[in-house]
Design a protein around this motif. Sequence first.
Motif, short mmCIF file in Angstrom:
data_model
loop_
_atom_site.label_atom_id
_atom_site.label_comp_id
_atom_site.label_asym_id
_atom_site.label_seq_id
_atom_site.Cartn_x
_atom_site.Cartn_y
_atom_site.Cartn_z
N ASN A 22 8.80 -40.11 17.70
CA ASN A 22 9.66 -41.11 17.08
C ASN A 22 8.91 -42.40 16.77
N LEU A 23 8.05 -42.81 17.68
CA LEU A 23 7.28 -44.04 17.46
C LEU A 23 6.27 -43.89 16.33
N MET A 24 5.84 -42.68 16.05
CA MET A 24 4.84 -42.45 15.01
C MET A 24 5.44 -42.46 13.61
N ILE A 25 6.76 -42.37 13.50
CA ILE A 25 7.40 -42.24 12.18
C ILE A 25 7.06 -43.40 11.24
N PRO A 26 7.18 -44.67 11.66
CA PRO A 26 6.86 -45.75 10.72
C PRO A 26 5.39 -45.83 10.35
N LEU A 27 4.53 -45.17 11.11
CA LEU A 27 3.09 -45.21 10.83
C LEU A 27 2.65 -44.10 9.88
N ALA A 28 3.54 -43.15 9.62
CA ALA A 28 3.14 -41.97 8.83
C ALA A 28 2.72 -42.35 7.41
N ASP A 29 3.50 -43.24 6.76
CA ASP A 29 3.17 -43.61 5.38
C ASP A 29 1.83 -44.33 5.29
N ARG A 30 1.49 -45.08 6.32
CA ARG A 30 0.23 -45.81 6.30
C ARG A 30 -0.93 -44.96 6.85
N LYS A 31 -0.59 -43.74 7.30
CA LYS A 31 -1.59 -42.82 7.85
C LYS A 31 -2.37 -43.48 8.98
N GLU A 32 -1.62 -44.16 9.83
CA GLU A 32 -2.23 -44.81 10.99
C GLU A 32 -1.82 -44.07 12.25
N PRO A 33 -2.70 -44.00 13.24
CA PRO A 33 -2.33 -43.37 14.51
C PRO A 33 -1.51 -44.32 15.36
N LEU A 34 -0.83 -43.75 16.31
CA LEU A 34 -0.12 -44.57 17.28
C LEU A 34 -1.14 -45.33 18.12
N PRO A 35 -0.98 -46.65 18.27
CA PRO A 35 -1.93 -47.39 19.11
C PRO A 35 -1.90 -46.87 20.55
N GLU A 36 -3.00 -46.95 21.21
CA GLU A 36 -3.10 -46.47 22.58
C GLU A 36 -3.59 -47.59 23.47
N ALA A 40 10.62 -50.13 15.38
CA ALA A 40 10.70 -51.15 14.34
C ALA A 40 9.50 -52.10 14.39
N LEU A 41 9.07 -52.48 15.58
CA LEU A 41 7.93 -53.40 15.71
C LEU A 41 6.63 -52.76 15.24
N LEU A 42 6.51 -51.44 15.40
CA LEU A 42 5.30 -50.76 14.96
C LEU A 42 5.13 -50.84 13.44
N ASN A 43 6.21 -51.08 12.73
CA ASN A 43 6.12 -51.23 11.28
C ASN A 43 5.67 -52.63 10.87
N ARG A 44 5.49 -53.50 11.85
CA ARG A 44 5.03 -54.88 11.65
C ARG A 44 5.86 -55.61 10.59
N PRO A 45 7.17 -55.72 10.78
CA PRO A 45 8.02 -56.37 9.77
C PRO A 45 7.79 -57.87 9.71
N ARG A 46 7.96 -58.43 8.52
CA ARG A 46 7.94 -59.88 8.38
C ARG A 46 9.27 -60.48 8.78
#
Length: 234
Positions: free
Chosen positions: A106-120, A158-164
Amino acid sequence: MIMAPPAMVEIDAVCKQRSRADGCQVAILDRVDLQINPAEVIALIGPSGAGKSTFLRLLNRLDDVDAGEIRWFGQPHSSIDPLLLRRQVGLVAQKPFMFPGTVRENLMIPLADRKEPLPEGGELDELLAVCGAERDWLDQPARKLSVGQQQRVCLARALLNRPRLLLLDEPTSALDPETAGLVLERLTAMFRGSDAALLMVSHDHRLARRFADRILVLRDGRIVEENRGGRAEG
């Protein structure tokens, strides 16, 4: 003369109506004006049915205005692709929604479009701590968590998407007062030290006074009062 940059969000005379069962139109929002600037924490309070959730939906473009205009950094809101806008304007609803799979998925979903891994490591631990979430949840089925735990996962997602601009609709309603206070303490500190803003709807006036810079009272579709929050006074 040096022109001041536009506000993050400019809301001018925004109106929204709904159809009643008898076909008549009723005003949900009536000529609402507001500006939102970076590093601000704003609380929106008011009675049930005042239009608070509708207001958040308009900002996130889950709905469109009937009259007036919303501008995002000076650009008409309606001219921006909704999907692109939602990458910058995040919304955490009161009722959490979990996709099938684990919390990690679930946490990886907003990162999929940017092709970024989940931070560790420490970065992920810091994010989870802000939301009051636990690393032990990561490999658990997300839909098996309690409602309060799911609320915190939604916030982290939501925060993982880095919203303004992050919009929160009663985000701590399923949390006990101590946990809610701890989450909002960390979350508001994060936004005050950034170039982003936070707008939260809350039924808890005590939390609004404690954490917000500005408190807006929405009643009968209008912002009828604006007060300084405890953080602004401090």
